[in-house]
Design a protein around this motif. Structure first.
Motif, PDB file in Angstrom:
ATOM      1  N   ALA A   1      50.870  50.152  69.769  1.00  7.99           N
ATOM      2  CA  ALA A   1      51.378  48.981  70.114  1.00  7.99           C
ATOM      3  C   ALA A   1      50.268  48.145  71.206  1.00  7.99           C
ATOM      4  N   LYS A   2      50.081  46.977  71.068  1.00 10.48           N
ATOM      5  CA  LYS A   2      49.624  46.157  72.122  1.00 10.48           C
ATOM      6  C   LYS A   2      50.420  44.847  72.538  1.00 10.48           C
ATOM      7  N   THR A   3      50.177  44.307  73.609  1.00 16.08           N
ATOM      8  CA  THR A   3      50.602  43.287  74.021  1.00 16.08           C
ATOM      9  C   THR A   3      49.590  42.002  73.911  1.00 16.08           C
TER      10      THR A   3
ATOM     11  N   ALA B   1      62.815  47.665  75.164  1.00  8.09           N
ATOM     12  CA  ALA B   1      61.237  47.456  75.641  1.00  8.09           C
ATOM     13  C   ALA B   1      61.192  46.021  76.028  1.00  8.09           C
ATOM     14  N   MET B   2      61.733  45.211  75.433  1.00  7.03           N
ATOM     15  CA  MET B   2      61.676  43.831  75.910  1.00  7.03           C
ATOM     16  C   MET B   2      62.192  43.560  77.163  1.00  7.03           C
ATOM     17  N   GLU B   3      63.190  44.059  77.421  1.00 11.45           N
ATOM     18  CA  GLU B   3      64.107  43.722  78.760  1.00 11.45           C
ATOM     19  C   GLU B   3      63.280  44.483  79.606  1.00 11.45           C
ATOM     20  N   GLU B   4      62.774  45.651  79.601  1.00 15.26           N
ATOM     21  CA  GLU B   4      62.163  46.310  80.743  1.00 15.26           C
ATOM     22  C   GLU B   4      60.760  45.749  81.007  1.00 15.26           C
ATOM     23  N   ASN B   5      59.978  45.095  79.946  1.00 16.43           N
ATOM     24  CA  ASN B   5      58.584  44.588  80.311  1.00 16.43           C
ATOM     25  C   ASN B   5      58.418  43.183  80.275  1.00 16.43           C
ATOM     26  N   GLY B   6      59.312  42.500  79.775  1.00 20.49           N
ATOM     27  CA  GLY B   6      59.263  41.112  79.837  1.00 20.49           C
ATOM     28  C   GLY B   6      58.787  40.336  78.577  1.00 20.49           C
ATOM     29  N   TYR B   7      58.814  41.284  77.437  1.00 18.43           N
ATOM     30  CA  TYR B   7      58.332  40.767  76.357  1.00 18.43           C
ATOM     31  C   TYR B   7      59.273  39.648  75.795  1.00 18.43           C
TER      32      TYR B   7
ATOM     33  N   SER C   1      49.130  49.877  50.207  1.00 22.79           N
ATOM     34  CA  SER C   1      48.847  48.838  51.219  1.00 22.79           C
ATOM     35  C   SER C   1      49.508  47.332  51.428  1.00 22.79           C
ATOM     36  N   ASN C   2      50.857  47.574  51.670  1.00 17.70           N
ATOM     37  CA  ASN C   2      51.971  46.630  52.114  1.00 17.70           C
ATOM     38  C   ASN C   2      52.555  47.043  53.362  1.00 17.70           C
ATOM     39  N   SER C   3      53.291  45.953  53.952  1.00 19.03           N
ATOM     40  CA  SER C   3      53.870  46.159  55.105  1.00 19.03           C
ATOM     41  C   SER C   3      55.169  45.424  55.148  1.00 19.03           C
ATOM     42  N   GLU C   4      56.326  46.046  55.870  1.00 20.06           N
ATOM     43  CA  GLU C   4      57.495  45.390  56.293  1.00 20.06           C
ATOM     44  C   GLU C   4      57.563  45.047  57.735  1.00 20.06           C
ATOM     45  N   ILE C   5      57.698  43.760  57.962  1.00 22.37           N
ATOM     46  CA  ILE C   5      57.786  43.124  59.346  1.00 22.37           C
ATOM     47  C   ILE C   5      59.345  43.297  59.974  1.00 22.37           C
ATOM     48  N   LEU C   6      59.424  44.146  61.040  1.00 21.71           N
ATOM     49  CA  LEU C   6      60.695  43.921  61.634  1.00 21.71           C
ATOM     50  C   LEU C   6      60.481  43.495  62.868  1.00 21.71           C
ATOM     51  N   ALA C   7      61.203  42.332  63.259  1.00 22.03           N
ATOM     52  CA  ALA C   7      61.145  41.540  64.449  1.00 22.03           C
ATOM     53  C   ALA C   7      62.582  41.029  65.222  1.00 22.03           C
ATOM     54  N   LEU C   8      62.167  41.071  66.549  1.00 21.87           N
ATOM     55  CA  LEU C   8      63.249  40.555  67.406  1.00 21.87           C
ATOM     56  C   LEU C   8      62.591  39.784  68.465  1.00 21.87           C
ATOM     57  N   GLY C   9      63.546  38.823  69.070  1.00 21.37           N
ATOM     58  CA  GLY C   9      63.005  37.997  70.013  1.00 21.37           C
ATOM     59  C   GLY C   9      63.578  36.619  70.125  1.00 21.37           C
ATOM     60  N   SER C  10      62.778  35.697  70.883  1.00 20.58           N
ATOM     61  CA  SER C  10      63.256  34.482  71.198  1.00 20.58           C
ATOM     62  C   SER C  10      62.628  33.471  70.322  1.00 20.58           C
ATOM     63  N   HIS C  11      61.715  33.848  69.584  1.00 19.54           N
ATOM     64  CA  HIS C  11      60.777  32.811  68.681  1.00 19.54           C
ATOM     65  C   HIS C  11      60.628  33.395  66.998  1.00 19.54           C
ATOM     66  N   MET C  12      61.827  33.624  66.590  1.00 13.55           N
ATOM     67  CA  MET C  12      61.766  34.198  65.160  1.00 13.55           C
ATOM     68  C   MET C  12      61.313  33.106  64.491  1.00 13.55           C
ATOM     69  N   ASP C  13      61.750  31.815  64.826  1.00 14.23           N
ATOM     70  CA  ASP C  13      61.303  30.626  63.940  1.00 14.23           C
ATOM     71  C   ASP C  13      59.826  30.735  63.642  1.00 14.23           C
ATOM     72  N   LYS C  14      58.903  31.168  64.823  1.00 15.18           N
ATOM     73  CA  LYS C  14      57.575  31.052  64.586  1.00 15.18           C
ATOM     74  C   LYS C  14      56.964  32.243  64.291  1.00 15.18           C
ATOM     75  N   VAL C  15      57.643  33.377  64.129  1.00 14.17           N
ATOM     76  CA  VAL C  15      57.141  34.529  63.248  1.00 14.17           C
ATOM     77  C   VAL C  15      57.368  34.348  61.990  1.00 14.17           C
ATOM     78  N   GLU C  16      58.268  33.669  61.463  1.00 15.57           N
ATOM     79  CA  GLU C  16      58.939  33.127  60.016  1.00 15.57           C
ATOM     80  C   GLU C  16      57.722  32.094  59.647  1.00 15.57           C
ATOM     81  N   LYS C  17      57.712  31.234  60.206  1.00 15.80           N
ATOM     82  CA  LYS C  17      56.088  30.325  60.015  1.00 15.80           C
ATOM     83  C   LYS C  17      54.930  31.007  59.818  1.00 15.80           C
ATOM     84  N   ALA C  18      54.761  32.165  60.795  1.00 13.09           N
ATOM     85  CA  ALA C  18      53.259  32.585  60.793  1.00 13.09           C
ATOM     86  C   ALA C  18      53.192  33.404  59.456  1.00 13.09           C
TER      87      ALA C  18
END
Length: 311
Positions: free
Chosen positions: A206-208, A243-249, A262-279
């Motif tokens: 994991a990287k920030t 992790a988000m609460e403790e580290n301010g992500y 060679s495929n992936s599933e994206i699991l996402a949480l947070g304040s900008h899910m619209d930006k994740v979907e757009k990405a």
């Protein structure tokens, strides 16, 4: 006590450890500088397999450069401050050997900086051995080969550079292994996830990233069965939220990658899910979505997120 500490990023993967180990050896042999490779966290299962296979003792774990009595460090496989040692701003970075984007990075003094768009930092280290006429010991060849295999998923990732297959071939010969046989065995060694807690899974690799003022955590786990990992979705989401609460992500994006398909599933949480979907031009359903053909965080996830967050 060593004059220079050489290390990769936090939550070190195989390339981070291999490239720092190799560069520290090169510093001593080619440049006559007293350098020691250290790591910023315990090796993961894949890297532990590699170290055991080639009979290399894991470098020691450090948390502070100042506490080690050094004032100068060399970074491999990263350059962003939030991915580095805790007191990186209190020491002098004298060299960077990396293959990622350059961000949040500045120094007070000139430095040696080698950043190339190749498949791994280990690829760069190997070429530096050749350029300086230093023979590569078998065990270091094995580590560097493993770093390249890990970061390119056995040369299948889009991050694979045109020069990497030849590098892999030469390193495999020096290490005395069959590239395909060893590579697949090594990658599978890193997919044993059943024994790991959810907290461990989201922190394996994991990287920030600072994206338009937001701290976005992007993690990746490799598997041979995405569905099996998703059976633990509730656990994973709880760990991500914690992790988000403790580290301010602001957001947490977990990339679950099938190394065979060679495929992936994206699991996402947070304040900008619209930006994740757009990405990724998809719609999250129950907080996750399929991303076909995606195996590289560096090339297929982070640039897209950066563009979307900056829009």
């Amino acid at each position: 006590m060593s004059t220079f500490l050489v290390f990769g990023h936090q939550n070190p993967d195989t390339d981070a450890i291999a490239s720092s180990y190799g560069w520290a050896y090169l510093e001593r042999e080619a440049f006559g500088r007293d350098a020691e490779a250290v790591i910023l966290g315990e090796p993961n299962e894949e890297t532990a397999f590699v170290l055991d296979y080639f009979g290399v003792k894991a470098p020691r774990v450090v948390t502070s450069a100042k506490e080690e009595g050094v004032s100068q460090v060399i970074l491999t496989d990263h350059n962003e401050a939030q991915q580095s040692i805790s007191d990186i701003k209190d020491v002098e970075v004298v060299a960077v050997i990396d293959h990622h984007r350059v961000a949040n990075f500045e120094t007070a003094n000139p430095l040696y900086m080698r950043v190339e768009p190749v498949g791994s930092a280990s690829s760069i280290v190997y070429r530096a051995f050749k350029e300086n006429g230093v023979a590569v010991p078998k065990e270091i060849a094995g580590l560097l080969l493993s770093g390249l295999i890990s970061d390119t998923l056995l040369l299948k990732s889009p991050t694979t550079h045109a020069s990497d297959p030849q590098v892999a071939k030469e390193l495999a010969e020096l290490a005395g292994v069959d590239l395909e046989t060893y590579g697949l065995e090594m990658l599978k060694a890193g997919t044993n996830l059943a024994s790991k807690s959810a907290d461990e899974l989201i922190d394996i690799d994991a990287k920030t990233f600072e994206l338009n003022g937001n701290k976005v955590r992007v993690a990746q786990v490799n598997t041979v069965d995405i569905k099996e990992v998703l059976t633990r979705q509730a656990e994973l989401e709880a760990a991500m939220t914690k992790a988000m609460e403790e580290n301010g992500y602001s957001d947490f994006v977990l990339m679950i990658t099938d190394i065979l398909e060679s495929n992936s599933e994206i699991l996402a949480l947070g304040s900008h899910m619209d930006k994740v979907e757009k990405a990724f031009n998809f719609t999250l359903e129950d907080n996750h979505a399929f991303l076909p053909g995606a195996v590289s965080r560096k090339k297929q996830v982070v640039p897209q997120l950066t563009e979307s967050f900056n829009a």
